[in-house]
Design a protein around this motif. Structure first.
Motif, PDB file in Angstrom:
ATOM      1  N   LEU A 134       0.771  -1.125   0.132  1.00 34.01           N
ATOM      2  CA  LEU A 134       0.070  -0.063  -0.110  1.00 34.01           C
ATOM      3  C   LEU A 134       1.024   1.219  -0.067  1.00 34.01           C
ATOM      4  N   VAL A 135       0.875   2.344  -0.927  1.00 33.09           N
ATOM      5  CA  VAL A 135       1.589   3.338  -1.144  1.00 33.09           C
ATOM      6  C   VAL A 135       0.868   4.674  -0.536  1.00 33.09           C
ATOM      7  N   GLY A 136      -0.754   4.408  -0.749  1.00 32.22           N
ATOM      8  CA  GLY A 136      -1.333   5.600  -0.240  1.00 32.22           C
ATOM      9  C   GLY A 136      -2.950   5.342  -0.487  1.00 32.22           C
ATOM     10  N   ARG A 137      -3.813   6.174  -0.502  1.00 32.56           N
ATOM     11  CA  ARG A 137      -5.169   6.200  -0.738  1.00 32.56           C
ATOM     12  C   ARG A 137      -5.705   7.210  -1.590  1.00 32.56           C
ATOM     13  N   ALA A 138      -6.806   6.800  -2.406  1.00 27.66           N
ATOM     14  CA  ALA A 138      -7.411   7.919  -3.295  1.00 27.66           C
ATOM     15  C   ALA A 138      -8.725   8.200  -2.484  1.00 27.66           C
ATOM     16  N   GLN A 139      -8.780   9.522  -1.995  1.00 22.07           N
ATOM     17  CA  GLN A 139      -9.873   9.877  -1.190  1.00 22.07           C
ATOM     18  C   GLN A 139     -10.781  11.077  -1.879  1.00 22.07           C
ATOM     19  N   GLY A 140     -11.758  10.907  -2.064  1.00 24.16           N
ATOM     20  CA  GLY A 140     -12.619  11.962  -2.693  1.00 24.16           C
ATOM     21  C   GLY A 140     -13.775  11.718  -3.285  1.00 24.16           C
ATOM     22  N   LEU A 141     -14.332  12.099  -4.423  1.00 28.38           N
ATOM     23  CA  LEU A 141     -15.696  11.786  -5.003  1.00 28.38           C
ATOM     24  C   LEU A 141     -15.291  11.747  -6.594  1.00 28.38           C
ATOM     25  N   TYR A 142     -16.342  10.817  -7.361  1.00 34.75           N
ATOM     26  CA  TYR A 142     -16.469  10.968  -8.632  1.00 34.75           C
ATOM     27  C   TYR A 142     -17.874  10.958  -8.967  1.00 34.75           C
ATOM     28  N   GLY A 143     -18.612  11.408 -10.136  1.00 36.09           N
ATOM     29  CA  GLY A 143     -19.667  11.505 -10.599  1.00 36.09           C
ATOM     30  C   GLY A 143     -19.853  11.264 -12.208  1.00 36.09           C
ATOM     31  N   SER A 144     -20.998  10.363 -12.352  1.00 29.34           N
ATOM     32  CA  SER A 144     -21.098  10.582 -13.807  1.00 29.34           C
ATOM     33  C   SER A 144     -21.740  11.788 -14.488  1.00 29.34           C
ATOM     34  N   ALA A 145     -20.902  12.372 -15.254  1.00 30.84           N
ATOM     35  CA  ALA A 145     -21.396  13.780 -15.777  1.00 30.84           C
ATOM     36  C   ALA A 145     -21.643  13.794 -17.339  1.00 30.84           C
ATOM     37  N   CYS A 146     -21.841  12.897 -17.902  1.00 32.94           N
ATOM     38  CA  CYS A 146     -22.326  12.862 -19.320  1.00 32.94           C
ATOM     39  C   CYS A 146     -23.346  11.755 -19.578  1.00 32.94           C
ATOM     40  N   GLN A 147     -24.337  12.303 -20.554  1.00 32.69           N
ATOM     41  CA  GLN A 147     -25.547  11.534 -20.708  1.00 32.69           C
ATOM     42  C   GLN A 147     -25.058  10.538 -21.944  1.00 32.69           C
ATOM     43  N   GLN A 191     -22.005   8.960 -22.976  1.00 29.88           N
ATOM     44  CA  GLN A 191     -20.830   7.986 -22.574  1.00 29.88           C
ATOM     45  C   GLN A 191     -20.475   8.105 -21.408  1.00 29.88           C
ATOM     46  N   LEU A 192     -19.758   7.223 -20.759  1.00 30.51           N
ATOM     47  CA  LEU A 192     -19.252   7.012 -19.490  1.00 30.51           C
ATOM     48  C   LEU A 192     -18.177   8.132 -19.151  1.00 30.51           C
ATOM     49  N   SER A 193     -18.342   9.226 -18.776  1.00 35.17           N
ATOM     50  CA  SER A 193     -17.512  10.313 -18.359  1.00 35.17           C
ATOM     51  C   SER A 193     -17.767  10.714 -17.096  1.00 35.17           C
ATOM     52  N   LEU A 194     -16.647  10.536 -16.186  1.00 38.19           N
ATOM     53  CA  LEU A 194     -16.588  10.833 -14.751  1.00 38.19           C
ATOM     54  C   LEU A 194     -16.029  12.140 -14.399  1.00 38.19           C
ATOM     55  N   ILE A 195     -16.520  13.013 -13.626  1.00 34.28           N
ATOM     56  CA  ILE A 195     -15.794  14.180 -13.316  1.00 34.28           C
ATOM     57  C   ILE A 195     -15.423  13.691 -11.755  1.00 34.28           C
ATOM     58  N   MET A 196     -13.907  13.720 -11.553  1.00 34.15           N
ATOM     59  CA  MET A 196     -13.105  13.249 -10.694  1.00 34.15           C
ATOM     60  C   MET A 196     -12.646  14.440  -9.605  1.00 34.15           C
ATOM     61  N   SER A 197     -12.946  14.276  -8.432  1.00 38.44           N
ATOM     62  CA  SER A 197     -12.339  15.218  -7.555  1.00 38.44           C
ATOM     63  C   SER A 197     -11.634  14.522  -6.344  1.00 38.44           C
ATOM     64  N   MET A 198     -10.252  14.174  -6.503  1.00 37.55           N
ATOM     65  CA  MET A 198      -9.742  13.647  -5.232  1.00 37.55           C
ATOM     66  C   MET A 198      -8.510  13.861  -4.796  1.00 37.55           C
ATOM     67  N   SER A 199      -7.959  13.489  -3.780  1.00 34.30           N
ATOM     68  CA  SER A 199      -6.641  13.583  -3.155  1.00 34.30           C
ATOM     69  C   SER A 199      -6.065  12.276  -3.101  1.00 34.30           C
ATOM     70  N   PHE A 200      -4.911  12.005  -3.841  1.00 25.41           N
ATOM     71  CA  PHE A 200      -4.228  10.833  -3.562  1.00 25.41           C
ATOM     72  C   PHE A 200      -3.055  11.072  -2.497  1.00 25.41           C
ATOM     73  N   VAL A 201      -3.579  10.544  -1.336  1.00 20.57           N
ATOM     74  CA  VAL A 201      -2.898  10.770  -0.113  1.00 20.57           C
ATOM     75  C   VAL A 201      -1.715   9.370   0.038  1.00 20.57           C
ATOM     76  N   PHE A 202      -0.677   9.788   0.145  1.00 17.30           N
ATOM     77  CA  PHE A 202       0.650   8.762   0.481  1.00 17.30           C
ATOM     78  C   PHE A 202       0.763   8.450   1.715  1.00 17.30           C
ATOM     79  N   VAL A 203       0.984   7.344   2.088  1.00 14.38           N
ATOM     80  CA  VAL A 203       1.384   6.761   3.291  1.00 14.38           C
ATOM     81  C   VAL A 203       2.667   6.086   3.304  1.00 14.38           C
ATOM     82  N   ASP A 204       3.500   6.210   2.383  1.00 14.98           N
ATOM     83  CA  ASP A 204       4.584   5.149   2.335  1.00 14.98           C
ATOM     84  C   ASP A 204       6.004   6.171   1.998  1.00 14.98           C
TER      85      ASP A 204
END
Length: 182
Positions: free
Chosen positions: A91-104, A106-119
């Protein structure tokens, strides 16, 4: 003579304005140190199924379940980031945040997250990703818009490639190759 006076007056006013900018007491100008470019490679494990999912639905639109792209769904994540695609790898970290389907259409996600490193040397530092992820494309690029700790003032980009996906459950393992200037 009038032209010369106008030019002199303009020059004097610019010098006074420049001096005023340099003498403020509430701000200090710091010269930038040399920037560093760091490349990170890790795997994002997004688990929607089972007894302990790392991604959960927190909101949806009235018609989300009838949409082929799940338009309007919002997911909160706390996904492990590992060294290899194997979920049991380091384990090198965690992806913490959210994503949502933002397109009608095609599958297109709006992503807002932090990659928090633990190593390692990045332990306690993070990078922030905010952007569009066209999840069905083989290769996607998203912006890195900031960071903390070692990655303070970060900017860059993340290239994502799906390594594995279970279309029945939505579980996925995604490889990330991230270039960060900080």
């Amino acid at each position: 003579m009038a032209k010369l006076s106008a030019v002199v007056l303009l020059l004097i006013s610019r010098l006074v304005a420049a001096a005023a900018i340099q003498t403020v007491t509430w701000a200090t100008r710091l010269e930038s140190a040399k920037e560093t470019t760091t490349n990170l490679q890790f795997y994002f494990h997004d688990t929607l199924s089972g007894k302990n999912p790392s991604a959960v639905r927190i909101a949806q639109a009235i018609d989300t379940d009838r949409s082929r792209t799940l338009f309007g769904i919002v997911m909160m994540v706390d996904d492990p980031l590992t060294e290899t695609p194997d979920p049991q790898s380091k384990l090198v970290g965690r992806a913490q945040g959210l994503y949502g389907s933002a397109c009608q259409d095609q599958l297109s996600l709006i992503m807002s997250m932090s990659f928090v490193f633990v190593d390692g040397p990045y332990n306690g530092s993070s990078i922030s990703l905010l952007g569009n992820n066209r999840a069905m494309n083989p290769v996607r690029e998203m912006p890195i818009v900031g960071g903390t700790g070692f990655f303070r003032l970060a900017r860059g980009y993340a290239v994502a490639q799906t390594h594995w996906m279970d279309f029945k459950t939505g579980d996925a393992i995604v490889g990330y190759n991230v270039t960060v200037v900080h």
